[in-house]
Enzyme design. Structure first.
Site, PDB file in Angstrom:
ATOM      1  N   GLU A  38       0.806  -1.216  -0.077  1.00  0.00           N
ATOM      2  CA  GLU A  38       0.119  -0.097   0.046  1.00  0.00           C
ATOM      3  C   GLU A  38       0.739   1.201   0.075  1.00  0.00           C
ATOM      4  O   GLU A  38       0.721   2.207  -0.432  1.00  0.00           O
ATOM      5  CB  GLU A  38      -1.064  -0.098   1.246  1.00  0.00           C
ATOM      6  CG  GLU A  38      -2.026  -0.928   1.086  1.00  0.00           C
ATOM      7  CD  GLU A  38      -2.931  -0.770   0.062  1.00  0.00           C
ATOM      8  OE1 GLU A  38      -3.012   0.370  -0.618  1.00  0.00           O
ATOM      9  OE2 GLU A  38      -3.528  -1.842  -0.721  1.00  0.00           O
ATOM     10  N   TYR A 121      -6.541   6.743   3.671  1.00  0.00           N
ATOM     11  CA  TYR A 121      -6.638   5.566   2.886  1.00  0.00           C
ATOM     12  C   TYR A 121      -6.064   4.783   3.197  1.00  0.00           C
ATOM     13  O   TYR A 121      -6.454   3.519   3.139  1.00  0.00           O
ATOM     14  CB  TYR A 121      -6.246   6.270   1.387  1.00  0.00           C
ATOM     15  CG  TYR A 121      -6.207   4.934   0.637  1.00  0.00           C
ATOM     16  CD1 TYR A 121      -7.119   4.288   0.008  1.00  0.00           C
ATOM     17  CD2 TYR A 121      -4.825   4.510   0.418  1.00  0.00           C
ATOM     18  CE1 TYR A 121      -7.027   3.077  -0.763  1.00  0.00           C
ATOM     19  CE2 TYR A 121      -4.547   3.402  -0.060  1.00  0.00           C
ATOM     20  CZ  TYR A 121      -5.508   2.673  -0.871  1.00  0.00           C
ATOM     21  OH  TYR A 121      -5.488   1.540  -1.432  1.00  0.00           O
ATOM     22  N   ASP A 139     -10.051   5.557  -2.323  1.00  0.00           N
ATOM     23  CA  ASP A 139      -8.845   6.202  -3.043  1.00  0.00           C
ATOM     24  C   ASP A 139      -9.217   6.851  -4.512  1.00  0.00           C
ATOM     25  O   ASP A 139     -10.302   6.968  -4.603  1.00  0.00           O
ATOM     26  CB  ASP A 139      -7.806   4.900  -3.434  1.00  0.00           C
ATOM     27  CG  ASP A 139      -8.177   3.927  -4.584  1.00  0.00           C
ATOM     28  OD1 ASP A 139      -9.579   4.001  -4.596  1.00  0.00           O
ATOM     29  OD2 ASP A 139      -7.607   3.727  -5.517  1.00  0.00           O
ATOM     30  N   CYS A 194     -12.924   1.645 -15.429  1.00  0.00           N
ATOM     31  CA  CYS A 194     -13.486   2.924 -15.261  1.00  0.00           C
ATOM     32  C   CYS A 194     -12.432   3.734 -14.926  1.00  0.00           C
ATOM     33  O   CYS A 194     -12.133   4.446 -14.080  1.00  0.00           O
ATOM     34  CB  CYS A 194     -14.325   2.643 -14.114  1.00  0.00           C
ATOM     35  SG  CYS A 194     -15.487   4.222 -13.956  1.00  0.00           S
ATOM     36  N   CYS A 201     -16.142   1.300 -21.215  1.00  0.00           N
ATOM     37  CA  CYS A 201     -17.339   1.243 -20.968  1.00  0.00           C
ATOM     38  C   CYS A 201     -17.995  -0.235 -21.288  1.00  0.00           C
ATOM     39  O   CYS A 201     -19.015  -0.727 -20.472  1.00  0.00           O
ATOM     40  CB  CYS A 201     -17.955   2.133 -21.133  1.00  0.00           C
ATOM     41  SG  CYS A 201     -17.614   3.923 -20.237  1.00  0.00           S
ATOM     42  N   CYS A 204     -17.930  -2.969 -18.788  1.00  0.00           N
ATOM     43  CA  CYS A 204     -18.313  -2.657 -17.446  1.00  0.00           C
ATOM     44  C   CYS A 204     -19.311  -3.331 -16.970  1.00  0.00           C
ATOM     45  O   CYS A 204     -20.627  -3.565 -17.539  1.00  0.00           O
ATOM     46  CB  CYS A 204     -18.662  -1.122 -17.316  1.00  0.00           C
ATOM     47  SG  CYS A 204     -19.022  -0.515 -15.999  1.00  0.00           S
ATOM     48  N   CYS A 210     -25.257   3.339 -14.735  1.00  0.00           N
ATOM     49  CA  CYS A 210     -24.353   4.131 -14.601  1.00  0.00           C
ATOM     50  C   CYS A 210     -24.628   5.709 -14.712  1.00  0.00           C
ATOM     51  O   CYS A 210     -25.178   5.610 -15.821  1.00  0.00           O
ATOM     52  CB  CYS A 210     -23.091   4.000 -15.360  1.00  0.00           C
ATOM     53  SG  CYS A 210     -21.755   5.149 -15.098  1.00  0.00           S
TER      54      CYS A 210
END
Length: 292
Positions: A38, A121, A139, A194, A201, A204, A210
């Site tokens: 991270e 985060y 994030d 995304c 898309c 997706c 959306c």
DNA sequence: AAGTCGTGGCT
DNA sequence: TAGCCAAGACT
């Protein structure tokens, strides 16, 4: 399993089929390995983190192992990941974990947040990914996905708002393990489908619901989003100077630093800043080294 | 609370 | 090609 929005199940299902096989997601990944990933992934693409993470974990499989080394070794092993203060803080975090938490990565959000280099985060991410807890993990990917899916806008606001946090919390499945999977899943959707520039898309799983799609994919009309020029900046100068020390076996003469940046005034300013940050150690004999 | 802090790949 | 962008934190 209960879903609390129309997005939950499609995105969880999509993740099951499309998640990348990353080492810090492996069943045998440790909390320490997840924490290290991270920190390295802050503002840094996965592809560049992978080799450095592997070498790092091989050399320092526990916080105690890293804590036993000089901080300069962490800076050197950081390589060209960028933002080398992260390496320094990760080293400090290893020492804090060793001293304050008996060598075990703490599991509570508050304890994680208290560690150097770990903000809202990263604390949420580690609590969620390493310990299966229920946290809103917000994030840049998640912020963008939610801005599109729910607000119908191409990009989220410049800085994170309370409304965004509330919204992310409201979408969290109630069951902690499911919430943790949801968190990675939304993040992965943002990273793979995304995306910021040219979203895919057609791939997706929540295309049909959306809000941004339904509004006809209006272009972003807010204030300019960034402007991080780099060439000629102090940041570039710092990078050059630190690279000399990283690539050297031991202390270097001042002259070795002078040759990598022509503007003397800027060079001195950058060197002073590196010293103030603890990234460079000025020796009594006039030479410079990574910190010990 | 806006600025600062690296680096490299992608379009 | 030159911006844009990448799992932010800190001051």
């Amino acid at each position: 399993m209960k879903s609390n929005s129309a997005y939950t199940e499609p995105i969880l299902d999509w993740y099951e089929k499309n998640a990348r096989d990353l080492p810090w997601r492996a069943p045998d990944a440790t909390p320490w390995g997840i924490l290290v990933s991270e920190i390295m992934l802050q503002q840094t693409p996965v592809s560049r983190v992978l080799p450095v993470w592997r070498a790092w974990m091989n050399r320092w499989p526990t916080p105690a192992a890293l804590a036993a080394e000089p901080s300069g070794e962490a800076v050197r092993a950081w390589g060209r990941l960028g933002y080398p203060r992260r390496a320094l803080r990760l080293h400090e975090t290893a020492r804090a974990i060793t001293e304050r938490h008996r060598g075990e990565v703490p599991s509570s959000h508050a304890d994680l947040l208290a560690l150097p280099g770990i903000g809202a985060y990263t604390a949420a991410a580690v609590a969620s990914f390493a310990f299966g807890q229920r946290h809103a993990v917000l994030d840049t990917n998640v912020r963008r996905v939610l801005a599109r899916l729910i607000s119908g806008e191409e990009y989220p606001p410049r800085s994170q708002t309370k409304a965004e946090v509330k919204r992310a919390e409201s979408l969290l499945p109630l069951d902690p393990p499911t919430a943790a999977r949801w968190a990675v899943a939304v993040m992965e959707l943002g990273a793979l489908v995304c995306t910021a520039r040219t979203p895919r898309c057609v791939d997706c799983p929540v295309f049909a619901t959306c809000a941004w799609q339904l509004a006809g994919r209006p272009a972003y009309d807010g204030p300019p989003r960034r402007g991080q020029t780099y060439a000629g900046t102090d940041r570039q100068c710092r990078g050059r100077l630190l690279a000399v020390l990283r690539d050297a076996d031991g202390p270097v003469e001042k002259a070795a630093l002078d040759v990598v940046w022509s503007d003397a005034l800027q060079r001195e300013r950058a060197l002073d800043a590196l010293i103030a940050d603890g990234l460079v150690d000025p020796l009594e004999d006039g030479r410079y080294a990574l910190p010990t």
